[in-house]
Design an enzyme around this catalytic site. Structure first.
Site: not given
Ligand code: MRU
Length: 361
Positions: A53-55, A90, A201, A242, A252-253
């Site tokens: 996970r994470g963009a 996603r 996370q 993201d 973002n999250k």
């Molecule tokens: O749902 P996730 O864990 O994939 O979400 C990740 C985030 O929101 C991160 O902060 C975002 O992807 C930036 S990652 C470098």
């Protein structure tokens, strides 16, 4: 980054040249295990269930997933099918589409028998680029922390949300890269880590990776950030993204927006660290960014380790309670002090982005 002295990337091809190894992030921080992805479906599942996970890492895994799909069916129809299967895993992180489109564009002109190998090579290249990009983000962000350290001549407290560290990328991280650079340069830096409900996370992943590197940090409940800012305990916020729209609005999250509001009210600089692959140049602003709606069970339950080490999931709410789980929010550009990119820091605006990326203006 290193785990117990061994250099790791979050994703790496296996020696057989037709599979790829990932760290299973659903098990952290309680267990460190890796998994091998051998098929298109393995890759799609790993993204969907958030083993990765994470963009940026979603994009890297999708690139390898396309290569795995082509190893199964390298026809034009196979290429389109693999692209489509991965694209819907996603919805919010635009790096997914960016990576898939780049690999497809590179291999589509080739004869089918050459496609899978070329896609593997392209995925490896995207991963190497990701590492270099995030290292550069680290350098530019480090300068901001160093400035702060000089002005304060004391510890610099950075607040971050979710996990935008090396676990969210191939290496380094986006929001955490400046922190690693600052720490490695002997700046006294301390990180307030939002736990990041519902999937935690921050508590699970950011705390784990900062701890492995030795960076001082403290996990806080998501609601504590405003209080800390009001009491002068946060020097700056750095978060990831993201998807950033062309005007600098940032998805973002979930919970990022509230932190930005609190930072704005308290005069705390609020930076967003991002590779240019996270900018969606097709969107004029953040209103059209698709926000992932995840299973409400993630809100209604929580998992953790018992003292005997076993990991259990428990229910938090009365049985039958209605649950909603929007996974991201959009922070308007006016609350973003600056975007930290691989080309430097710019204003979160059309003009700011055009200055650093004139070829997209
Ligand atoms: O749902 P996730 O864990 O994939 O979400 C990740 C985030 O929101 C991160 O902060 C975002 O992807 C930036 S990652 C470098």
């Amino acid at each position: 980054m290193r785990i117990d002295g061994v250099a790791w990337r979050t994703i790496a091809p296996e020696a057989d040249g037709c599979s790829v190894r990932i760290i299973d992030q659903t098990l952290l921080p309680h267990r460190f295990e890796t998994r091998v992805l051998r098929t298109l479906d393995d890759a799609a599942r790993a993204i969907r269930v958030m083993q990765v996970r994470g963009a940026p890492l979603i994009g890297a895994t999708a690139a390898y997933g396309l290569a795995l799909g082509l190893a199964e069916d390298a026809s034009n129809a196979g290429l389109e099918r693999a692209h489509a299967v991965l694209l819907v895993t996603r919805p919010t992180a635009v790096n997914l589409r960016w990576a898939l489109d780049r690999v497809r564009a590179a291999v589509a002109p080739l004869a089918p028998r050459a496609r899978a190998g070329a896609a593997f090579d392209m995925a490896a290249l995207l991963c190497d680029e990701d590492v270099a990009t995030n290292e550069a983000i680290g350098r530019h962000g480090h300068a901001l922390i160093a400035e702060r350290a000089k002005a304060r001549s004391g510890r610099v407290d950075v607040l971050t949300h979710c996990n935008a560290g090396w676990l969210a990328c191939v290496d380094w991280g986006t929001a955490l890269a400046p922190i690693y650079k600052a720490y490695d340069a002997d700046i006294a830096v301390h990180v307030w880590v939002d736990e990041t409900r519902p999937r935690n996370q921050g508590a699970a992943l950011t705390a784990w990776e900062l701890g492995r590197h030795g960076v001082p940090h403290t996990v806080i409940a998501d609601n504590a950030g405003g209080h800390l800012m009001r009491n002068g305990k946060v020097d700056l916020c750095i978060v990831g993204t993201d998807r950033t729209a062309a005007n600098g609005d940032v998805a973002n999250k979930i919970g990022t927006y509230l932190k930005a509001l609190a930072a704005h009210d308290n005069g705390v600089p609020f930076y967003v660290a991002q590779p240019s692959s996270t900018i969606d140049w097709t969107l004029a602003d953040g209103a059209a960014i698709p926000v992932e709606e995840r299973d409400g069970a993630e809100v209604g339950r929580i998992s953790g380790a018992l003292d005997d080490g076993s990991v259990v999931s428990v229910r938090l709410v009365p049985e039958g309670t209605a649950l909603a789980n929007p996974a991201f929010d959009v922070t308007p550009a006016r609350y973003v002090t600056g975007l930290i990119t691989e080309r430097g820091v710019c204003a979160a605006s059309v003009h700011g982005l055009a200055r650093l990326f004139p070829e997209r203006a």
